[in-house]
Design a protein around this motif. Structure first.
Motif: not given
Length: 268
Positions: A43-46, A143-148
């Motif tokens: 949460a802090v990172k986001l 948008q977010v910078d993430a991969t899943f």
């Protein structure tokens, strides 16, 4: 005479972020603090990625278990502590629709007959948000910078959906995660059976509800389940694991933040 021309369409002004970095107080929640701290770090990172400055002030429970059990004196005492600690922030954000809903919807109710505390409760309620809805609706994150890699299914928890209107927001951000495919389960908006103290008081009913939820999760074919409330996630993960299911369970914040190194909920 020349033909009349239609008036030019007025386009809405583009949304803009706050002029200065918002100062956010993170209401981490009891379950995150004690059972899944990785959700708090995600949460802090986001929030920081969205341009916020984040602090985690001294805090205890939001008082929801006491409130739902009819112990208004304890609920008020806990609410007063929360109001005092979080009054100085621009926003209060919780990675939980349940706790955010308690502050936003029920703190004002607790102090409705108290002319001293009522304005303070309403002021705090007005600036309190669930994490993902805050990112999309207040900070306008698209948008977010993430991969899943892989398919996921998503459970809409009762408080987030019905008290705060959180439904489209997590799906919007999940759509921006590289490699992720969202597969909707049947009855995604139906209760998982947790309900906090409900699961303790009415265990057989709770188990019957989560049994049906587990069937829908498995039937979706997605190997990963996401949601925005840790209580719901722990309840569903427990049922799935007792049945020997291979579904992995995570808080949506962990995926959106790209922080999935921790084992799934309930696994070593």
């Amino acid at each position: 005479m020349p033909a009349e021309t239609a008036p030019a369409e007025t386009k809405p002004a583009p949304k803009a972020r706050p002029a200065r970095p918002p100062r956010v107080g993170l209401f981490a929640t009891c379950l995150v603090d004690l059972m899944r701290p990785s959700v708090g770090f995600a949460a802090v990172k986001l929030l920081e990625d969205a341009g916020c400055t984040v602090e985690v002030p001294s805090q205890t429970c939001c008082g929801q278990p006491a409130f739902n059990s009819g112990d208004r004196a304890t609920a008020r005492a806990l609410a007063e502590q929360t109001i005092r600690e979080f009054a100085r922030f621009d926003y209060v954000v919780a990675p939980s629709g349940s706790c955010a809903g308690q502050i936003k919807r029920h703190f004002p109710e607790l102090f409705a007959d108290d002319p001293n505390w009522a304005p303070k409760a309403h002021a705090l309620a007005a600036k309190t948000h669930e994490l993902v809805s805050f990112l999309t609706d207040v900070m306008f994150v698209s948008q977010v910078d993430a991969t899943f890699e892989g398919k996921v299914t998503y459970h809409d928890s009762c408080a987030g959906l019905r008290e705060l209107g959180v439904r489209a927001q997590p799906r919007k951000l999940l759509a921006s995660v590289d490699g992720l495919e969202l597969v909707e389960m049947a009855e995604t908006d139906v209760c998982c059976g947790f309900g906090g103290t409900f699961a303790v008081k009415y265990g057989e009913i709770s188990d019957a509800i989560v049994d049906k939820k587990a069937q829908n999760i498995v039937a979706s074919g997605a190997p990963t389940l996401l949601a925005g409330d840790l209580g719901c996630l722990m309840n569903m993960a427990g049922k799935l694991q007792r049945e020997g299911r291979e579904v992995k369970v995570r808080h949506v914040a962990e995926v959106l933040a790209g922080m999935t190194d921790e084992p799934p909920i309930g696994e070593r």
